[in-house]
Scaffold this motif. Structure first.
Motif, PDB file in Angstrom:
ATOM      1  N   LYS A   7       0.831  -1.209   0.000  1.00 46.68           N
ATOM      2  CA  LYS A   7       0.000   0.000   0.000  1.00 46.68           C
ATOM      3  C   LYS A   7       0.863   1.256   0.000  1.00 46.68           C
ATOM      4  O   LYS A   7       0.574   2.219  -0.719  1.00 46.68           O
ATOM      5  N   ARG A   8       1.920   1.240   0.801  1.00 45.95           N
ATOM      6  CA  ARG A   8       2.791   2.421   0.869  1.00 45.95           C
ATOM      7  C   ARG A   8       3.530   2.641  -0.451  1.00 45.95           C
ATOM      8  O   ARG A   8       3.734   3.773  -0.888  1.00 45.95           O
ATOM      9  N   LEU A  10       2.473   1.719  -3.446  1.00 45.03           N
ATOM     10  CA  LEU A  10       1.492   2.213  -4.410  1.00 45.03           C
ATOM     11  C   LEU A  10       1.149   3.679  -4.149  1.00 45.03           C
ATOM     12  O   LEU A  10       0.914   4.445  -5.094  1.00 45.03           O
ATOM     13  N   ALA A  11       1.136   4.083  -2.870  1.00 44.43           N
ATOM     14  CA  ALA A  11       0.846   5.475  -2.541  1.00 44.43           C
ATOM     15  C   ALA A  11       1.973   6.404  -2.978  1.00 44.43           C
ATOM     16  O   ALA A  11       1.747   7.602  -3.204  1.00 44.43           O
ATOM     17  N   ALA A  12       3.188   5.872  -3.098  1.00 43.68           N
ATOM     18  CA  ALA A  12       4.325   6.699  -3.503  1.00 43.68           C
ATOM     19  C   ALA A  12       4.362   6.941  -5.008  1.00 43.68           C
ATOM     20  O   ALA A  12       4.997   7.893  -5.472  1.00 43.68           O
ATOM     21  N   ASP A 301       7.873   4.488   7.489  1.00 40.36           N
ATOM     22  CA  ASP A 301       6.517   3.940   7.606  1.00 40.36           C
ATOM     23  C   ASP A 301       6.546   2.507   8.119  1.00 40.36           C
ATOM     24  O   ASP A 301       5.708   2.108   8.940  1.00 40.36           O
TER      25      ASP A 301
END
Length: 314
Positions: A7-8, A10-12, A301
């Motif tokens: 998720k992190r 993909l968020a980047a 994170d």
């Protein structure tokens, strides 16, 4: 944890996408004709046309962007307008210097900041706490470049304990490598260490007032065990948060510190490119620094998720 990491990552991706757009738009946003600016005031019409072709400005802007992105995905960061050398080679040559400086600065700030903050939190209200709090306030208020100049004046010019400028690679010996990094890393990491110390102190004080800490103390557990086993992990949450923010700011501060200490890192590459209006090099620098910051944020994170299980469930 794996799902959280995905998720992190993909968020980047949107962040990196926006940065590439801004970096690519740099050539088109400068006043006047970018080809004329890059070629120089004394350039002939043929030289300007060659520069425009080299920058790809004679093509449709959409074609230019996707062509540039395609090159980035294959590891091609472009070619310098002035030296005709590949940007990736210049960056890879300077990258170990900046990475070494950032590593030593972050390590110093984390160790000193956590120890000072925990010690002040455990001695809340004492003269030790007030002294350390005053020192952290002083550390936050001092710019890193000014502190670096003080270090050079005192430790290099007067005491002659450390080199004033330059860089020695690790392959030439640990002592020489650390000696060249000590002053710039300490100057760069002081503000970060002060911020971490303040957050660590606040975290320790907050956790020590929790009911489970009182219960553990009432059971007769040794003080060190209460601190290490029950206090440290929960008190580390605000430290990890501020560490991530400061680590990203530290990367930007490294550019200035490298100039103060004459270190051949990414800061020198970027400054030279800006002064010479070498736009492909500037674009490559922005992309590399963005990737560097995103990797730091991802590591932070993951650390935050380790200390705070609620984040992994979000």
């Amino acid at each position: 944890m794996l799902i959280f990491m995905v998720k992190r990552i993909l968020a980047a991706i949107p962040v990196l996408f926006i940065v590439t757009i801004l970096s690519f738009s740099m050539i088109h946003l400068i006043p006047g004709d970018a080809a004329v600016v890059a070629a120089g005031d004394a350039a002939t019409a043929e030289q300007i046309a060659a520069t425009r072709s080299q920058l790809g400005l004679d093509e449709n802007i959409v074609v230019q962007y996707f062509g540039w992105i395609g090159n980035l995905m294959t590891g091609d960061l472009g070619t310098s307008l002035l030296s005709s050398h590949r940007n990736i080679d210049a960056i890879l040559e300077a990258l170990p210097v900046t990475l070494s400086l950032a590593f030593v600065a972050l390590s110093w700030s984390l160790v000193v900041g956590v120890l000072a903050g925990v010690f002040a939190g455990l001695r809340r209200g004492t003269w030790i706490d007030r002294t350390l709090t005053g020192l952290t306030t002083l550390g936050i208020s001092m710019p890193s470049f000014w502190l670096g100049l003080l270090f050079v004046t005192f430790f290099s010019l007067q005491l002659r304990l450390f080199p004033a400028t330059g860089y020695s690679p690790l392959s030439e010996g640990f002592v020489a490598w650390f000696a060249h990094l000590a002053l710039p890393a300490f100057a760069l990491g002081t503000v970060t260490a002060a911020e971490i110390a303040r957050q660590a102190r606040a975290g320790v004080i907050d956790v020590l007032e929790r009911d489970y800490i009182r219960t553990a103390t009432a059971k007769g557990l040794p003080r060190w065990k209460v601190v290490v086993k029950h206090t440290s992990k929960n008190a580390a949450i605000p430290v990890v948060t501020v560490f991530g923010l400061q680590a990203a700011a530290l990367v930007g501060g490294a550019v200035i510190i490298e100039q103060v200490f004459g270190m051949p890192g990414l800061g020198s590459v970027a400054l030279k490119a800006i002064l010479e209006r070498d736009f492909p090099v500037i674009q490559a620098f922005v992309v590399v620094i963005t990737l560097f910051v995103l990797l730091i944020n991802l590591a932070v994170d993951i650390s935050y998720a380790y200390f705070n299980p609620k984040v992994r469930q979000a």
